[in-house]
Design a protein around this motif. Sequence first.
Motif, PDB file in Angstrom:
ATOM      1  N   LEU A 111      34.058 -35.846  36.319  1.00 21.95           N
ATOM      2  CA  LEU A 111      32.719 -35.835  36.908  1.00 21.95           C
ATOM      3  C   LEU A 111      31.895 -37.015  36.394  1.00 21.95           C
ATOM      4  CD1 LEU A 111      30.515 -34.453  38.621  1.00 21.95           C
ATOM      5  CD2 LEU A 111      29.952 -33.094  36.596  1.00 21.95           C
ATOM      6  N   ALA A 112      32.019 -37.316  35.109  1.00 22.74           N
ATOM      7  CA  ALA A 112      31.282 -38.447  34.532  1.00 22.74           C
ATOM      8  C   ALA A 112      31.618 -39.742  35.259  1.00 22.74           C
ATOM      9  CB  ALA A 112      31.585 -38.567  33.043  1.00 22.74           C
ATOM     10  N   CYS A 113      32.887 -39.923  35.577  1.00 25.32           N
ATOM     11  CA  CYS A 113      33.296 -41.131  36.311  1.00 25.32           C
ATOM     12  C   CYS A 113      32.641 -41.173  37.684  1.00 25.32           C
ATOM     13  CB  CYS A 113      34.815 -41.186  36.448  1.00 25.32           C
ATOM     14  SG  CYS A 113      35.649 -41.449  34.883  1.00 25.32           S
ATOM     15  N   PHE A 114      32.612 -40.045  38.373  1.00 23.71           N
ATOM     16  CA  PHE A 114      31.993 -40.000  39.702  1.00 23.71           C
ATOM     17  C   PHE A 114      30.485 -40.235  39.644  1.00 23.71           C
ATOM     18  CE2 PHE A 114      35.844 -37.527  40.976  1.00 23.71           C
ATOM     19  CZ  PHE A 114      36.264 -38.407  41.971  1.00 23.71           C
ATOM     20  N   VAL A 115      29.838 -39.733  38.608  1.00 16.99           N
ATOM     21  CA  VAL A 115      28.390 -39.905  38.487  1.00 16.99           C
ATOM     22  C   VAL A 115      28.055 -41.334  38.056  1.00 16.99           C
ATOM     23  CG1 VAL A 115      26.333 -39.144  37.205  1.00 16.99           C
ATOM     24  CG2 VAL A 115      27.982 -37.459  38.040  1.00 16.99           C
ATOM     25  N   PHE A 134      20.001 -40.500  30.829  1.00 17.68           N
ATOM     26  CA  PHE A 134      19.439 -39.157  30.964  1.00 17.68           C
ATOM     27  C   PHE A 134      19.991 -38.448  32.200  1.00 17.68           C
ATOM     28  CE2 PHE A 134      15.891 -40.516  28.094  1.00 17.68           C
ATOM     29  CZ  PHE A 134      16.097 -39.526  27.137  1.00 17.68           C
ATOM     30  N   VAL A 135      20.121 -39.176  33.290  1.00 15.75           N
ATOM     31  CA  VAL A 135      20.671 -38.588  34.511  1.00 15.75           C
ATOM     32  C   VAL A 135      22.115 -38.164  34.275  1.00 15.75           C
ATOM     33  CG1 VAL A 135      21.363 -39.073  36.898  1.00 15.75           C
ATOM     34  CG2 VAL A 135      19.111 -39.805  36.081  1.00 15.75           C
ATOM     35  N   LEU A 136      22.898 -39.029  33.633  1.00 11.65           N
ATOM     36  CA  LEU A 136      24.300 -38.714  33.358  1.00 11.65           C
ATOM     37  C   LEU A 136      24.425 -37.482  32.470  1.00 11.65           C
ATOM     38  CD1 LEU A 136      27.318 -39.456  33.574  1.00 11.65           C
ATOM     39  CD2 LEU A 136      26.994 -40.879  31.537  1.00 11.65           C
ATOM     40  N   VAL A 137      23.675 -37.467  31.381  1.00 14.10           N
ATOM     41  CA  VAL A 137      23.723 -36.321  30.461  1.00 14.10           C
ATOM     42  C   VAL A 137      23.215 -35.058  31.150  1.00 14.10           C
ATOM     43  CG1 VAL A 137      22.748 -35.378  28.320  1.00 14.10           C
ATOM     44  CG2 VAL A 137      23.625 -37.711  28.367  1.00 14.10           C
TER      45      VAL A 137
END
Length: 189
Positions: A111-115, A134-137
């Motif tokens: 998911l982190a890669c996609f975001v 902040f958006v990623l976290v």
Amino acid sequence: MSQGSVPRKSILMGILRIARGRADGVDCFGATSQAFLSSLAPLVAFPLVGAILAAFSEGPRPALTGLAMTLCALLTPAVVSFELARIWERGEAWARFATAFNWCEWILPVLACFVMVPLSVAIGAGMSETAASFVLVGCLGGYGLWLHWFLARKALGLSRSRAVALVFLVNLATALVVIGPRLLGKDLG
């Protein structure tokens, strides 16, 4: 295949189904101690390799200390959820829950890669790196909490409020295991 045997369901298929909120994904995971240990093995392998590499650059003591802390953090959710499942008389479902929990942890880096892809574009368009962080976290944290709640609801068969309690207590205990020694001022490295 004999008539009595059940076709083996794919762990990857279970992960993908659970990632999309499909409760039938839980059935793709084993409910044995061997299934649990198999789900734990890849989570332990990466920190173990990291500790071996760190032993050459930082020395054995910091490497082993870091490995021990990582192992404690990895095992805390299993220990806390086991006790809660036992107290709530859901012990028979715990092994499948813990196995699914461990395997589904792999959803978060994907998911982190996609975001990060749209966030990279947003940074290029002027968004600050701090805001993007902040958006990623926020995305990973929110989805991770939902994922753990969903697994508690579907794999352990808990009510909404008990699932919230399990997620809260598991995350609190894990945070205490990770940051507790540092807050107490102990030099572990």
